[in-house]
Structures are given as C-alpha cells and as structure tokens.
Scaffold this active site. Structure first.
Site, mmCIF file in Angstrom:
data_model
loop_
_atom_site.group_PDB
_atom_site.id
_atom_site.type_symbol
_atom_site.label_atom_id
_atom_site.label_comp_id
_atom_site.label_asym_id
_atom_site.label_seq_id
_atom_site.Cartn_x
_atom_site.Cartn_y
_atom_site.Cartn_z
ATOM 1 N N ARG A 10 0.842 -1.212 0.000
ATOM 2 C CA ARG A 10 0.000 0.000 0.000
ATOM 3 C C ARG A 10 0.876 1.260 0.000
ATOM 4 N NH1 ARG A 10 -1.633 1.390 6.130
ATOM 5 N NH2 ARG A 10 -0.188 -0.011 7.150
ATOM 6 N N GLU A 58 -18.474 4.274 -0.427
ATOM 7 C CA GLU A 58 -17.696 3.619 -1.485
ATOM 8 C C GLU A 58 -18.503 3.431 -2.767
ATOM 9 O OE1 GLU A 58 -18.224 2.367 1.566
ATOM 10 O OE2 GLU A 58 -16.312 2.718 2.568
ATOM 11 N N PHE A 83 -14.293 -3.317 0.994
ATOM 12 C CA PHE A 83 -15.307 -2.363 0.528
ATOM 13 C C PHE A 83 -15.167 -2.094 -0.973
ATOM 14 C CE2 PHE A 83 -13.798 -1.154 4.873
ATOM 15 C CZ PHE A 83 -14.714 -1.955 5.525
ATOM 16 N N HIS A 109 -5.285 -3.346 2.093
ATOM 17 C CA HIS A 109 -5.714 -4.124 3.254
ATOM 18 C C HIS A 109 -6.449 -5.390 2.841
ATOM 19 C CE1 HIS A 109 -4.742 -0.217 4.851
ATOM 20 N NE2 HIS A 109 -4.821 -0.664 6.086
ATOM 21 N N ASP A 117 -7.645 -6.050 13.037
ATOM 22 C CA ASP A 117 -9.043 -5.657 12.802
ATOM 23 C C ASP A 117 -9.974 -6.867 12.732
ATOM 24 O OD1 ASP A 117 -8.753 -2.975 12.921
ATOM 25 O OD2 ASP A 117 -8.793 -2.609 10.763
ATOM 26 N N ARG A 167 -1.584 -4.549 3.720
ATOM 27 C CA ARG A 167 -1.313 -3.608 4.814
ATOM 28 C C ARG A 167 0.082 -3.814 5.394
ATOM 29 N NH1 ARG A 167 -2.259 -4.305 10.671
ATOM 30 N NH2 ARG A 167 -2.036 -2.248 11.607
#
Lengths: 313, 276
Positions: A10, A58, A83, A109, A117, A167
């Site tokens: 990323r 999104e 998303f 991610h 998460d 990530r």
C-alpha cells in the site's frame, strides 16, 4: 534475514501514484475517508487538487469514478479490499465493468494480513469477485517493485483494472536490474523439475522460502509468480505443469475462486494435473498480528514447505 | 421552441415509447410516458447537444438513473435524430443496439450505461465534478424515479453533490407516485422529497412535470442557481397520454398486446388532432 528491506505494497501504491502524476495528467485519485491508510494521502499531499475524498460512501465513489472516466479522466479509486470489491461488487460490475470504463481500483488491506481488525476487514474473496467481471484485469503485486510497476502498467492499460495491495510490510524480492512487469505475463523465479509452485502477492516470498527448504530435502520446485490473475498466463503454467506433473498454488485469499481456481481452470481444460491449493480454506479470518495469522493459515515459508512436501510424496 | 411544438414532439416521443415496448413485448411504458415531456424538453430545448456528433467534447450530459425507462430516452433520441425512429421496435431484441437498459457502448446519444437503480446519479455527479476539475461549463442532468430514491446510494451522491456545491448538476425526480409494488407511500414512504434534497444542500424546485412553462422556468432557475446543485421534483402522471395506463402501477413494466397497442395509438393520435 533482518537486513532485507521491507515495505507494505500500500505504501508502494501511494508512492507510485505520485511518481505517475506528471506522466498521466488525467489521473485523479478518489478515496473514501481512508486516505491515511490506503496511502493515497501521499498523493493528496503532492497533488491536493487531483485528490477527491468522497467520504464514507464507497458505492458513490465508484459511480463518481465512472462519470469522471466518461469525461476522459483516469480515476484511481481506493478503499480496503472488503469495501472496494466486496461492498462495491455490483457498482464495479455495472457502472465500471459493463461500460468498460477506464477506472482503476486500488484496493488495500486485502487478505488476512490486515491483522488485528479481524474477519470483518480481512477480505479473502476479492480476487474471486473481480475476476468474474468481463473485461476486468486483476493484478496482485508481490512487493514494492512490482506494486509500483503494476500501478504504471494499469495507467497505461485502457480499461478497468483491479489492483490488490496489502497492509503489512513485506520483503522486497524483485529488486533486480532485469525485472520487467507486463500485464498477463507470469514470472518464473526458480527452475525446478519435481513440483510447480504458483504463487501470487505476498505468498511469492513464502513460495521462494519453501523452495529453499524443499531443496534441502532433495525436492526441486519451480516457483512462478503470477501477478496477473486475469488475464492469466496460461503458457507459463502449462509449460511448467508439463515438466513437473504437480502444481501447488499459494495465495492469501480463499481457495475458492482465486488464484488456485484460476490455475485449475487452465489445467483442467488443457492439461489435467494434480493440484494442491494453499490459501484460506473456506473460513473467516480472525484478529491477530499479520505474522501470527500468516503462520496460523499456513502461508509462511514453513507452512507452504510442509504442504508441498506432503503433496509431492 | 414554442410549447405547441414541444407538445407535438412529446406526443411523437410517446408514440415511439408505446411502439418500442409493443415491439419488444416487454419493457417499462409507465415511467417512460410520465417522463416523456421532460425527455422532450431536455433533448429539444434545454441541452447543448448535437445528434450528428453524439460524443462532442463539451456537450451537456444526461444520465438516465431510472434506466428501466430506456424506451423514453430512446424515443427522444430517435425523434431528435440520433438514430432512426423506425428502429424503436427492435428494443430488447437479440442483436439490437437498443438494449433493455441504456448501454453507452451500443446506443448513440447514451452518455452512461444505467439500470441498476441508484447508480446513475453517482455517475452524473462524477461528470459534473469532471467539468469543475477541467473548468468547463457543460451541464449535467440526471433523471431519477421517485421509487429509486429509496436506494441509499442516491443520498450518498446527493450529500457529495451538495457538499461539493456542484451547481452544474440538475437532478430531476419523476414523482409519478407509483412503483412496482404500488403507491410509493405504501411501499416505503419517501416523502417529503423536496425537504430531503433541501437537507442535502440542494436548491429545490417543485413543478408540474407536464407543464412546459413550468419545466422551462425550472431549468432556467437551475442554470441561474450558483453554489449548489438543483433538484427539480416534478409531479407527473404515470402512463401519461395512454388512457388505460394512466395512474396504473400495473403498467410499470408490461407491454401492450396488439389490441391494447391500437387503443394506445388511437389515444395519442387524438392528442395529435388536438395539437393540429
């Protein structure tokens, strides 16, 4: 191993957007309140007028990108893979895929290395979703070098592209003078004769580690990096499978619908070959550090080594 | 264009709608007919477009967010000269360039593929944003159904358009009051529609969607409104112009058979006579 340079793809993505900005004046970058995490914030800092934060919406961001593309812009839309591809599947299909608009999706991610998460944010289904859309190119870079090359290639390519970034920091493995990135072209990283290991994304490094461990056991593995899941490089897979007669796929994604399935599509239609699919085995992820999860799901070099060895026996 | 001429064109558009849907043996006449006057006004008076150059760079854009009313858009485009009116009955036929829902790659004059409700408005917002980024002065129009605004994405798009002060965007809501399952207030009441758009920082105008003076005044007001997008909520009659289709939810997505088609065309020819 500690002296190996590590960088999250990323980060590479954010840096590549900045590096490409002058060469592609029509490039605009859209985010959905995650610019800090997706690293499009790096671009925002350099080109504030070309960065559009759409807020936590999104689906609307996807439609806005479609509208921008009809007016000649090259939008990169960014969010977490969950998303960008999951929540957004139908918007991507109908507003971008069906009209074949020149929109790039920078999904970060992805996979279990989201880590702490937990399952709600660990998208192990995005490759499967995106590769079913006609005309969609799907790219999963393995490291910093490849991620940056992929962003540029996506900008040069006319049509929708889905790029999958991670990530967690991962080792730089493609830093060599002869490295060349071409959409749809797999890369053979080691020559082998006993088994083919086809890997994508961060699992390419694990495959290389596993190949070393296998070598010590007298098993010669041919490692192939498939950075483009669609269109997939049939030739390199078939040539290797013909030679070794056994194929293992490794991906940080569900074994349903991702690289493993794409490779099986190629082999079953052209050269039926036994395949072992290493990946997330039809389960949800969970909280934990990226390293712990990679180990738990058997996607580290040791895990891949064990699975390949058992398969080759 | 004077109102009489607009009315004649609108009636031709309505005939095209009924003919297309009859030819397709499927499709959505009700919401196409309710918006026929709007389609006519946009393509015959309001928009800066050129049927001979459908992709002209700085043309005004239209997105049919309520994409199922493609017969209305197609009939307006055909009557405006984008393609032959005679092709309208190929609607929904295998191999036709008139797909069941708008396809920008197939049909001249279609600026965006649409049909999945709630998505068209976002694309229109993107087009309006592109004009702002490029400092161009083209305008963007999008038509939504009053049932369609039940989709959450409509409000994501509206929040963005209001926040970004996209005053080159005009959102039109065809308030014909009916959706597939019945009256919109019985299915999932979206009223008050005007107050909702006001809350999202739109300039809102309520009009009778079959009154060309009101339509003209509303679009003029929209053009003159600076610093915020405009929403035009137009009260219409679903199925307008065809006696048995008017205010009947059953004609949302159904084609007339041969006898019904004859009655519909007779109704519309009656209107032609009145306009002669």
């Amino acid at each position: 191993m500690s002296d190996i340079k590590k960088i999250a793809t990323r980060e590479s993505y954010g840096n590549a957007l900045v590096e490409c900005a002058e060469d592609f004046p029509e490039l605009v970058v859209l985010d959905a309140d995650l610019a800090g995490a997706t690293k499009t914030g790096t671009f925002k800092k350099a080109y504030p007028d070309r960065h559009i934060d759409c807020g936590i919406a999104e689906s609307n961001m996807t439609g806005i990108a479609a509208g921008l593309a009809t007016c000649g812009k090259i939008p990169f839309i960014s969010s977490f893979a969950m998303f960008a591809a999951g929540r957004n599947f139908e918007q991507v299909r109908n507003s971008i895929g069906y009209p074949h608009l020149n929109v790039k999706i920078g999904a970060t991610h992805a996979g279990i290395t989201v880590g702490e998460d937990g399952a709600t944010h660990q998208c192990n289904e995005d490759i499967a979703l995106m590769r079913t859309i006609p005309g969609m190119t799907v790219i999963v870079p393995s490291d910093d070098v490849e991620a940056k090359a992929a962003v540029r290639a996506a900008l040069e390519h006319k049509g929708p592209v889905y790029l999958r970034f991670g990530r967690a920091a991962v080792p730089v493995i493609n830093d060599r003078p002869d490295y060349k990135f071409e959409i749809g072209k797999g890369v053979k990283l080691t020559e082998g004769k006993d088994v083919t290991i086809v890997a994508t994304g961060i699992c390419v490094d694990s495959a290389l580690g596993a190949a070393k461990l296998l070598e010590a056991d007298g098993i010669s593995a041919e490692v192939i990096n498939i950075h483009t899941i669609k269109p997939i490089d049939k030739d390199i897979i078939l040539a290797s499978a013909k030679k070794t007669g056994k194929v293992v796929t490794v991906e940080e994604h569900s074994v349903i619908g991702g690289l493993g399935s794409a490779v099986c599509d190629v082999l079953s239609e052209n050269l039926p070959t036994p395949v072992k699919k290493i990946g997330v085995q039809d389960v949800f992820g969970e909280s934990g550090s990226a390293g712990e999860l990679v180990k738990k799901f058997g996607l580290d070099a040791e895990g891949v080594y064990k699975d390949v060895k058992a398969f080759v026996k | 264009m004077d109102n009489l001429e607009l009315k004649r064109n609108a009636n031709a558009v309505r005939k095209g709608i009924v003919t297309a849907v009859h030819g397709a043996k499927a499709g959505h006449p009700g919401g196409s007919l309710s918006a026929a006057d709007l389609f006519t006004f946009l393509y015959f008076e309001e928009m800066n477009i050129d049927p001979k150059d459908p992709k002209k760079a700085d043309r005004d854009r239209f997105v049919l967010s309520k994409g199922h009313t493609a017969p209305g858009l197609y009939s307006a485009l055909a009557n405006r000269g984008y393609f032959p009116v005679a092709d309208l009955p190929t609607l929904r036929h295998l191999g036709s360039y008139l797909q069941g829902h708008p396809c920008m790659q197939e049909t001249p004059g279609v600026d965006m593929s649409s049909g999945s409700l709630g998505q068209g408005i976002s694309a229109a917002v993107g087009m309006a944003l592109a004009a702002k980024l490029d400092k161009k002065d083209y305008r963007v129009y999008t038509l939504l159904g009053d049932g369609e605004i039940q989709e959450g994405q409509v409000w994501e798009a509206s929040m963005f358009a209001g926040a970004r002060k996209l005053d080159n965007l005009t959102v039109i809501v065809d308030n014909n009051g009916l959706q597939i399952d019945g009256k919109i207030e019985d299915v999932c009441d979206p009223y008050p529609i005007d107050k909702k758009f006001e809350a999202f920082n739109f300039h809102v105008i309520n009009i009778d969607g079959h009154d060309f003076d009101a339509i003209r005044a509303a679009f003029k007001e929209a053009r003159e409104t600076k610093g915020m997008p405009t929403a035009i909520i137009m009260k219409t009659t679903k199925g307008k112009g065809v006696s048995y289709m008017e205010n009947n939810a059953g004609w949302h997505g159904k084609a007339p058979n041969d006898e019904e088609y004859a009655v519909a065309m007779k109704d519309l020819e009656e209107i032609d006579k009145q306009l002669a």
